[in-house]
Design a protein around this motif. Sequence first.
Motif, PDB file in Angstrom:
ATOM      1  N   LEU A   1       0.842  -1.196   0.000  1.00 44.71           N
ATOM      2  CA  LEU A   1       0.000   0.000   0.000  1.00 44.71           C
ATOM      3  C   LEU A   1       0.875   1.243   0.000  1.00 44.71           C
ATOM      4  O   LEU A   1       1.769   1.387   0.847  1.00 44.71           O
ATOM      5  CB  LEU A   1      -0.909   0.015   1.240  1.00 44.71           C
ATOM      6  N   LEU A   2       0.619   2.145  -0.939  1.00 41.93           N
ATOM      7  CA  LEU A   2       1.284   3.445  -0.982  1.00 41.93           C
ATOM      8  C   LEU A   2       0.278   4.517  -0.605  1.00 41.93           C
ATOM      9  O   LEU A   2      -0.824   4.576  -1.164  1.00 41.93           O
ATOM     10  CB  LEU A   2       1.834   3.730  -2.383  1.00 41.93           C
ATOM     11  N   VAL A   3       0.652   5.366   0.343  1.00 40.83           N
ATOM     12  CA  VAL A   3      -0.227   6.430   0.818  1.00 40.83           C
ATOM     13  C   VAL A   3       0.468   7.771   0.597  1.00 40.83           C
ATOM     14  O   VAL A   3       1.630   7.930   0.980  1.00 40.83           O
ATOM     15  CB  VAL A   3      -0.557   6.248   2.321  1.00 40.83           C
ATOM     16  N   PRO A   4      -0.215   8.744  -0.017  1.00 39.48           N
ATOM     17  CA  PRO A   4       0.441  10.029  -0.267  1.00 39.48           C
ATOM     18  C   PRO A   4       0.711  10.836   0.992  1.00 39.48           C
ATOM     19  O   PRO A   4       1.650  11.634   1.032  1.00 39.48           O
ATOM     20  CB  PRO A   4      -0.543  10.759  -1.186  1.00 39.48           C
ATOM     21  N   ASP A   5      -0.106  10.622   2.014  1.00 36.79           N
ATOM     22  CA  ASP A   5       0.084  11.366   3.266  1.00 36.79           C
ATOM     23  C   ASP A   5       0.413  10.414   4.408  1.00 36.79           C
ATOM     24  O   ASP A   5       1.507   9.912   4.492  1.00 36.79           O
ATOM     25  CB  ASP A   5      -1.157  12.214   3.565  1.00 36.79           C
ATOM     26  N   THR A   6      -0.571  10.155   5.269  1.00 34.99           N
ATOM     27  CA  THR A   6      -0.314   9.318   6.441  1.00 34.99           C
ATOM     28  C   THR A   6      -1.492   8.389   6.697  1.00 34.99           C
ATOM     29  O   THR A   6      -2.627   8.692   6.304  1.00 34.99           O
ATOM     30  CB  THR A   6      -0.072  10.189   7.685  1.00 34.99           C
TER      31      THR A   6
ATOM     32  N   GLY B   1       3.670   8.969   2.735  1.00 35.45           N
ATOM     33  CA  GLY B   1       4.325  10.141   2.165  1.00 35.45           C
ATOM     34  C   GLY B   1       4.925   9.903   0.798  1.00 35.45           C
ATOM     35  O   GLY B   1       5.890  10.564   0.410  1.00 35.45           O
ATOM     36  N   ILE B   2       4.349   8.981   0.033  1.00 32.64           N
ATOM     37  CA  ILE B   2       4.864   8.676  -1.308  1.00 32.64           C
ATOM     38  C   ILE B   2       4.141   9.569  -2.313  1.00 32.64           C
ATOM     39  O   ILE B   2       2.986   9.313  -2.680  1.00 32.64           O
ATOM     40  CB  ILE B   2       4.660   7.186  -1.654  1.00 32.64           C
ATOM     41  N   THR B   3       4.811  10.625  -2.748  1.00 30.18           N
ATOM     42  CA  THR B   3       4.161  11.625  -3.604  1.00 30.18           C
ATOM     43  C   THR B   3       4.888  11.883  -4.917  1.00 30.18           C
ATOM     44  O   THR B   3       4.323  12.512  -5.806  1.00 30.18           O
ATOM     45  CB  THR B   3       4.025  12.960  -2.851  1.00 30.18           C
ATOM     46  N   THR B   4       6.107  11.411  -5.055  1.00 31.50           N
ATOM     47  CA  THR B   4       6.867  11.692  -6.280  1.00 31.50           C
ATOM     48  C   THR B   4       7.021  10.423  -7.104  1.00 31.50           C
ATOM     49  O   THR B   4       6.885   9.299  -6.600  1.00 31.50           O
ATOM     50  CB  THR B   4       8.259  12.246  -5.950  1.00 31.50           C
ATOM     51  N   GLU B   5       7.357  10.607  -8.372  1.00 31.67           N
ATOM     52  CA  GLU B   5       7.577   9.462  -9.255  1.00 31.67           C
ATOM     53  C   GLU B   5       8.758   8.625  -8.774  1.00 31.67           C
ATOM     54  O   GLU B   5       8.692   7.390  -8.761  1.00 31.67           O
ATOM     55  CB  GLU B   5       7.830   9.942 -10.682  1.00 31.67           C
ATOM     56  N   THR B   6       9.816   9.289  -8.359  1.00 28.30           N
ATOM     57  CA  THR B   6      11.005   8.565  -7.879  1.00 28.30           C
ATOM     58  C   THR B   6      10.682   7.729  -6.658  1.00 28.30           C
ATOM     59  O   THR B   6      11.060   6.549  -6.567  1.00 28.30           O
ATOM     60  CB  THR B   6      12.145   9.556  -7.556  1.00 28.30           C
TER      61      THR B   6
ATOM     62  N   TYR C   1      -1.477   8.189  -8.158  1.00 24.65           N
ATOM     63  CA  TYR C   1      -0.671   7.088  -8.676  1.00 24.65           C
ATOM     64  C   TYR C   1      -1.112   6.634 -10.077  1.00 24.65           C
ATOM     65  O   TYR C   1      -0.528   5.697 -10.625  1.00 24.65           O
ATOM     66  CB  TYR C   1      -0.727   5.913  -7.697  1.00 24.65           C
ATOM     67  N   ALA C   2      -2.101   7.283 -10.645  1.00 26.96           N
ATOM     68  CA  ALA C   2      -2.638   6.860 -11.944  1.00 26.96           C
ATOM     69  C   ALA C   2      -1.569   6.865 -13.033  1.00 26.96           C
ATOM     70  O   ALA C   2      -1.343   5.846 -13.717  1.00 26.96           O
ATOM     71  CB  ALA C   2      -3.808   7.756 -12.341  1.00 26.96           C
TER      72      ALA C   2
ATOM     73  N   GLY D   1      -6.444   8.104   4.596  1.00 20.97           N
ATOM     74  CA  GLY D   1      -5.297   7.233   4.806  1.00 20.97           C
ATOM     75  C   GLY D   1      -5.571   6.144   5.821  1.00 20.97           C
ATOM     76  O   GLY D   1      -5.173   4.984   5.644  1.00 20.97           O
ATOM     77  N   THR D   2      -6.256   6.499   6.891  1.00 18.51           N
ATOM     78  CA  THR D   2      -6.591   5.530   7.931  1.00 18.51           C
ATOM     79  C   THR D   2      -7.471   4.417   7.382  1.00 18.51           C
ATOM     80  O   THR D   2      -7.270   3.237   7.690  1.00 18.51           O
ATOM     81  CB  THR D   2      -7.304   6.229   9.102  1.00 18.51           C
ATOM     82  N   GLU D   3      -8.464   4.800   6.553  1.00 17.92           N
ATOM     83  CA  GLU D   3      -9.361   3.794   5.987  1.00 17.92           C
ATOM     84  C   GLU D   3      -8.610   2.857   5.035  1.00 17.92           C
ATOM     85  O   GLU D   3      -8.894   1.655   4.973  1.00 17.92           O
ATOM     86  CB  GLU D   3     -10.522   4.479   5.260  1.00 17.92           C
ATOM     87  N   GLY D   4      -7.663   3.391   4.278  1.00 17.18           N
ATOM     88  CA  GLY D   4      -6.863   2.539   3.412  1.00 17.18           C
ATOM     89  C   GLY D   4      -6.050   1.531   4.205  1.00 17.18           C
ATOM     90  O   GLY D   4      -5.950   0.350   3.832  1.00 17.18           O
ATOM     91  N   TYR D   5      -5.477   1.991   5.305  1.00 17.09           N
ATOM     92  CA  TYR D   5      -4.687   1.104   6.164  1.00 17.09           C
ATOM     93  C   TYR D   5      -5.571   0.015   6.773  1.00 17.09           C
ATOM     94  O   TYR D   5      -5.170  -1.155   6.862  1.00 17.09           O
ATOM     95  CB  TYR D   5      -4.009   1.921   7.258  1.00 17.09           C
ATOM     96  N   LYS D   6      -6.797   0.390   7.163  1.00 15.10           N
ATOM     97  CA  LYS D   6      -7.734  -0.610   7.684  1.00 15.10           C
ATOM     98  C   LYS D   6      -8.019  -1.676   6.627  1.00 15.10           C
ATOM     99  O   LYS D   6      -8.139  -2.860   6.939  1.00 15.10           O
ATOM    100  CB  LYS D   6      -9.046   0.060   8.110  1.00 15.10           C
ATOM    101  N   GLY D   7      -8.135  -1.225   5.369  1.00 15.87           N
ATOM    102  CA  GLY D   7      -8.356  -2.184   4.288  1.00 15.87           C
ATOM    103  C   GLY D   7      -7.195  -3.145   4.140  1.00 15.87           C
ATOM    104  O   GLY D   7      -7.388  -4.347   3.917  1.00 15.87           O
TER     105      GLY D   7
END
Length: 318
Positions: free
Chosen positions: A34-39, A69-74, A98-99, A46-52
Amino acid sequence: MKKPFRWITLLFLLTILVSCGQTDATTGVKKVGLLVPDTIDDQVWGTEGYKGLLQIKSKFQVDVFYKEGITTETATRTAVNEFVDNGVNLIFGHGSEYAEIFNEIAGNYPNVHFIFFNGDTRKENVTSLNFEGHAMGFFGGMVAGKMTNNNNVGIIAAYEWQPEINGFYEGVLFQNDEVNVDIGYVQNWDDDEKAIAIAERMIADGVDIIYPAGDGYNVPVIERIKEEGLYAIGYVSDQSDLGKETVYTSTVQHIDQLYLLVANKFNEGELASGTLYFDFQDDVISMGTFSPKVDKKFIEELTGYIEEYKKTGDLPSK
């Protein structure tokens, strides 16, 4: 000469049986990332994604990984490589951010399925998940139209394209066509300062119920509304915990259940590529806890409308 033949036959049959119990190399949940742009600690998206992610871990008994905190292509490329090195074959990018990058790199990882929210897909091993927001907005709007004392409600939207915005507007007017609906746009999911500034302007203009339709700023907006003794319709998660006297109800997107649903489909080799849409009928959207201030007879009426919508796909009309 007959004994070896029997042993070879038995071995052949066992091989077939074992093969039937295994999934294809590109399906079957092995490990999940799972990659989350924030926390994962934002109390909402973000919390709901982590629960998933945790739901998937519990259901399939597999290792799961996440990066915040994954927000850049690199950063995305690095995280994906790390996941794949660890045996991950199902990767969720928790947002539309991430599209583009998933579409670009998916061809390099034919044994990995990539998933993101709200966007277009161009590869066979990429799926875009989208909540059908119009109906949830409509039913939330009905509650606001019923409960407003000033006949003046507000929507603080992130973007114009959000289907729940038109839905909310229509639901308010279906319930009470004398209500003025004030709409402000933040043009960002996370700009809580701008969202609060819009809320304060609405409050000064006599708005008594606000629908903060942005997962990055809805909590601080509701806290500000609470200070004024006014009311809100929650967004994405059930936000009754912010104050049952303040939050009349919430339009809930059960992201954790959607993650589990998608993982089940992937595990069975039935997850389609392309753009998928989910609504009340899929049990991943619902109304949240109702405030004790909301009339029980009205809740029953609203519930009836929701059940009819789940059966027919038609919203109520006058």
